[in-house]
Design an enzyme around this catalytic site. Structure first.
Site, PDB file in Angstrom:
ATOM      1  N   LYS A   1      62.401  22.158   6.047  1.00 12.97           N
ATOM      2  CA  LYS A   1      62.271  20.646   5.245  1.00 12.97           C
ATOM      3  C   LYS A   1      61.985  20.783   3.917  1.00 12.97           C
ATOM      4  O   LYS A   1      61.555  22.007   3.495  1.00 12.97           O
ATOM      5  CB  LYS A   1      60.980  19.832   5.904  1.00 12.97           C
ATOM      6  CG  LYS A   1      59.807  20.814   6.003  1.00 12.97           C
ATOM      7  CD  LYS A   1      59.284  21.378   4.927  1.00 12.97           C
ATOM      8  CE  LYS A   1      58.758  20.296   3.737  1.00 12.97           C
ATOM      9  NZ  LYS A   1      57.982  21.287   2.653  1.00 12.97           N
TER      10      LYS A   1
ATOM     11  N   TYR B   1      55.582  15.054   5.278  1.00 11.65           N
ATOM     12  CA  TYR B   1      54.651  15.331   6.477  1.00 11.65           C
ATOM     13  C   TYR B   1      54.018  13.986   6.712  1.00 11.65           C
ATOM     14  O   TYR B   1      53.846  13.750   7.943  1.00 11.65           O
ATOM     15  CB  TYR B   1      53.647  16.618   6.204  1.00 11.65           C
ATOM     16  CG  TYR B   1      54.181  17.682   6.385  1.00 11.65           C
ATOM     17  CD1 TYR B   1      54.534  18.397   7.570  1.00 11.65           C
ATOM     18  CD2 TYR B   1      54.664  18.412   5.067  1.00 11.65           C
ATOM     19  CE1 TYR B   1      55.225  19.636   7.548  1.00 11.65           C
ATOM     20  CE2 TYR B   1      55.040  19.777   5.096  1.00 11.65           C
ATOM     21  CZ  TYR B   1      55.447  20.341   6.263  1.00 11.65           C
ATOM     22  OH  TYR B   1      56.106  21.536   6.264  1.00 11.65           O
TER      23      TYR B   1
HETATM   24  P1  NAD Z   1      59.797  30.363  -2.558  1.00 11.41           P
HETATM   25  O1  NAD Z   1      60.022  30.042  -3.723  1.00 11.41           O
HETATM   26  O2  NAD Z   1      58.784  31.417  -2.144  1.00 11.41           O
HETATM   27  O3  NAD Z   1      61.143  31.307  -1.911  1.00 11.41           O
HETATM   28  C1  NAD Z   1      62.387  30.587  -2.137  1.00 11.41           C
HETATM   29  C2  NAD Z   1      63.400  31.795  -1.878  1.00 11.41           C
HETATM   30  O4  NAD Z   1      64.789  31.352  -2.072  1.00 11.41           O
HETATM   31  C3  NAD Z   1      63.189  33.077  -2.627  1.00 11.41           C
HETATM   32  O5  NAD Z   1      63.516  34.333  -1.986  1.00 11.41           O
HETATM   33  C4  NAD Z   1      64.177  33.182  -3.656  1.00 11.41           C
HETATM   34  O6  NAD Z   1      64.632  34.359  -4.088  1.00 11.41           O
HETATM   35  C5  NAD Z   1      65.372  32.422  -3.050  1.00 11.41           C
HETATM   36  N1  NAD Z   1      66.400  31.725  -3.892  1.00 11.41           N
HETATM   37  C6  NAD Z   1      67.690  31.832  -3.511  1.00 11.41           C
HETATM   38  N2  NAD Z   1      68.410  31.145  -4.470  1.00 11.41           N
HETATM   39  C7  NAD Z   1      67.475  30.801  -5.472  1.00 11.41           C
HETATM   40  C8  NAD Z   1      67.465  30.100  -6.594  1.00 11.41           C
HETATM   41  N3  NAD Z   1      68.929  29.543  -7.073  1.00 11.41           N
HETATM   42  N4  NAD Z   1      66.396  29.698  -7.269  1.00 11.41           N
HETATM   43  C9  NAD Z   1      65.270  29.935  -6.660  1.00 11.41           C
HETATM   44  N5  NAD Z   1      65.036  30.759  -5.511  1.00 11.41           N
HETATM   45  C10 NAD Z   1      66.150  31.099  -4.812  1.00 11.41           C
HETATM   46  O7  NAD Z   1      59.715  29.220  -1.515  1.00 11.41           O
HETATM   47  P2  NAD Z   1      59.044  28.921  -0.222  1.00 11.41           P
HETATM   48  O8  NAD Z   1      57.868  28.372  -0.245  1.00 11.41           O
HETATM   49  O9  NAD Z   1      59.344  29.953   0.681  1.00 11.41           O
HETATM   50  O10 NAD Z   1      60.380  27.650   0.123  1.00 11.41           O
HETATM   51  C11 NAD Z   1      61.471  27.600   0.827  1.00 11.41           C
HETATM   52  C12 NAD Z   1      61.752  26.489   1.423  1.00 11.41           C
HETATM   53  O11 NAD Z   1      60.960  26.433   2.707  1.00 11.41           O
HETATM   54  C13 NAD Z   1      61.632  25.243   0.928  1.00 11.41           C
HETATM   55  O12 NAD Z   1      62.570  24.341   1.381  1.00 11.41           O
HETATM   56  C14 NAD Z   1      60.395  24.624   1.281  1.00 11.41           C
HETATM   57  O13 NAD Z   1      60.436  23.192   1.414  1.00 11.41           O
HETATM   58  C15 NAD Z   1      60.249  25.049   2.705  1.00 11.41           C
HETATM   59  N6  NAD Z   1      58.939  25.409   3.112  1.00 11.41           N
HETATM   60  C16 NAD Z   1      58.569  24.776   4.433  1.00 11.41           C
HETATM   61  C17 NAD Z   1      56.977  25.051   4.808  1.00 11.41           C
HETATM   62  C18 NAD Z   1      56.786  24.473   6.026  1.00 11.41           C
HETATM   63  O14 NAD Z   1      55.705  24.470   6.286  1.00 11.41           O
HETATM   64  N7  NAD Z   1      57.674  23.911   6.950  1.00 11.41           N
HETATM   65  C19 NAD Z   1      56.292  25.595   4.013  1.00 11.41           C
HETATM   66  C20 NAD Z   1      56.716  26.150   2.647  1.00 11.41           C
HETATM   67  C21 NAD Z   1      57.863  25.796   2.412  1.00 11.41           C
END
Ligand code: NAD
Length: 369
Positions: free
Chosen positions: A138, A223
């Protein structure tokens, strides 16, 4: 009354897959019993950031029907680390440019897309074109059009698509939906729901419009929006909103805080809020004709608990929501059954969030019918 509470708790605990046994829309067929216990669905994680590292990969180790078989990453150093930590063979390690070559890799059934919001369509569509089922985090994407593109790509490939709505598998949230749907306190009248936090690093993608699509609304306000929808069981018809920005430097590209109201067809009203500016918002209260019930905290990975106006606690044990979400989708694949969190559910939220932004921008109430 106490006995009743324990009976429900027992039911949740003893059913093969606790959360999958009860849905916001009503009981599901018991997928656990029908699934072949020896077949485990192979997951590849696309995007090895915080969520994949600290939640999803550990959760995969706790699942019954899933195993981590592949990764997609743009960082060779991360690939090396994950390869040794999770025993992933070289042939199952991909980058964002060669994902399509997964097509001939039977170790991977599902690609779980965990990249920044505005990359979900690109990565989900690549996975679908490679013949893989898609579990997309999401918010589904940053526009209705891009959500539709993911839905179309999965349909065209004949593959299932689910959105990472982990709270659809969380027993306390499910219990509140039951209280609302079964009218335990009479007809639902009003919902207060909010989720927000104080965001740190000003350079992160969550503050960049092109990657995030928006600010806290897209990230965590979703949420609160979800809660209003699964509690009411209805879709909003009217939206109004106001936004505030006290730090225009940090929040140059996205909103800082936003509050919005919604009206549902039955007359239920919702007041919602989200922020990246301050901590503490993590709750909902649902007011019905003859009582209320609430969760506070409502949306966390664990420790969710609440109260009812009749004095009863709402206190089901924490489960690993990601493990439950992935096991449920794996069973959908194994048994060829539809997911209860399909792409259409993700698209609906994005459509409503776009209406919230429009209402805040124009100062006018936006109709969704
Ligand atoms: P994060 O920044 O920690 O990780 C993102 C990942 O994407 C990194 O590994 C990064 O290297 C990669 N990536 C690939 N191409 C990229 C680019 N062009 N620019 C930046 N990063 C790039 O983020 P996260 O917290 O892991 O979130 C990722 C996704 O998960 C989001 O869509 C977020 O909304 C979702 N999320 C959901 C929950 C949940 O509870 N369901 C919790 C946190 C995040």
């Amino acid at each position: 009354m106490k006995m009743k509470f324990h009976t429900r708790r027992e039911f949740i605990k003893t059913t093969a897959l606790a959360a999958a046994s009860v849905s916001f829309a009503g009981p599901l067929a018991s997928r656990a019993r029908a699934a072949d216990p020896d077949r485990k669905i192979g997951f590849a994680l696309a995007g090895l950031g915080r969520l994949s590292t600290y939640q999803i990969a550990p959760a995969l180790q706790k699942t019954k029907y899933c195993r981590l078989t592949g990764i997609v990453t743009g960082h060779p150093a991360k690939a090396e680390q994950w390869k040794s930590q999770y025993h992933i063979p070289d042939k199952n390690i991909y980058n964002y440019d060669n994902m399509e070559t997964m097509a001939d890799n039977p170790d991977i059934d599902i690609v779980y897309v965990v990249t920044p919001n505005a990359l979900h369509a690109e990565h989900s569509i690549k996975a679908a074109k490679a013949g893989k089922h898609v579990l997309c985090e999401k918010p589904m994407e940053v526009s209705v059009e891009k959500c539709q593109q993911i839905i179309d790509a999965c349909k065209q490939a004949g593959r299932q698509l689910a959105i990472g709505y982990r709270l659809h598998f969380e027993p306390n949230n499910l219990e509140c939906a039951r209280l609302a749907h079964e009218k335990v306190f009479g007809d639902l009248k009003m919902i207060d729901a909010s989720f927000g936090f104080a965001i740190g690093d000003p350079t992160q993608w969550r503050l960049k419009r092109d990657l995030a699509g928006g600010g806290p609304l897209m990230d965590v306000g979703i949420y609160a929006l979800q809660a209003t929808r699964y509690l009411s069981g209805e879709e909003p018809i009217l939206v109004s909103a106001i936004e505030t920005k006290t730090d225009p430097v940090k929040f140059k590209e996205v909103e800082e805080s936003i509050a919005w109201q919604m009206k549902f067809p039955s007359g239920v009203m919702a007041h919602c809020g989200t922020t990246y500016k301050f901590p503490g918002l993590d709750r909902f209260t649902a007011y019905a004709q003859s009582g209320w019930f609430e969760l506070n905290p409502a949306y966390n990975y664990s420790g969710i608990r609440g109260h009812r106006s009749d004095g009863q606690p709402i206190q089901f044990p924490s489960i690993d929501q990601f493990a439950a979400e992935m096991d449920d989708f794996a069973q959908c694949i194994l048994n060829n059954q539809p997911t209860k969190v399909p792409g259409e559910e993700g698209l609906r939220d994005v459509k409503i969030m776009m209406a919230v932004y429009e209402a805040a921008r124009t100062g006018k109430t936006v109709s969704l019918v």
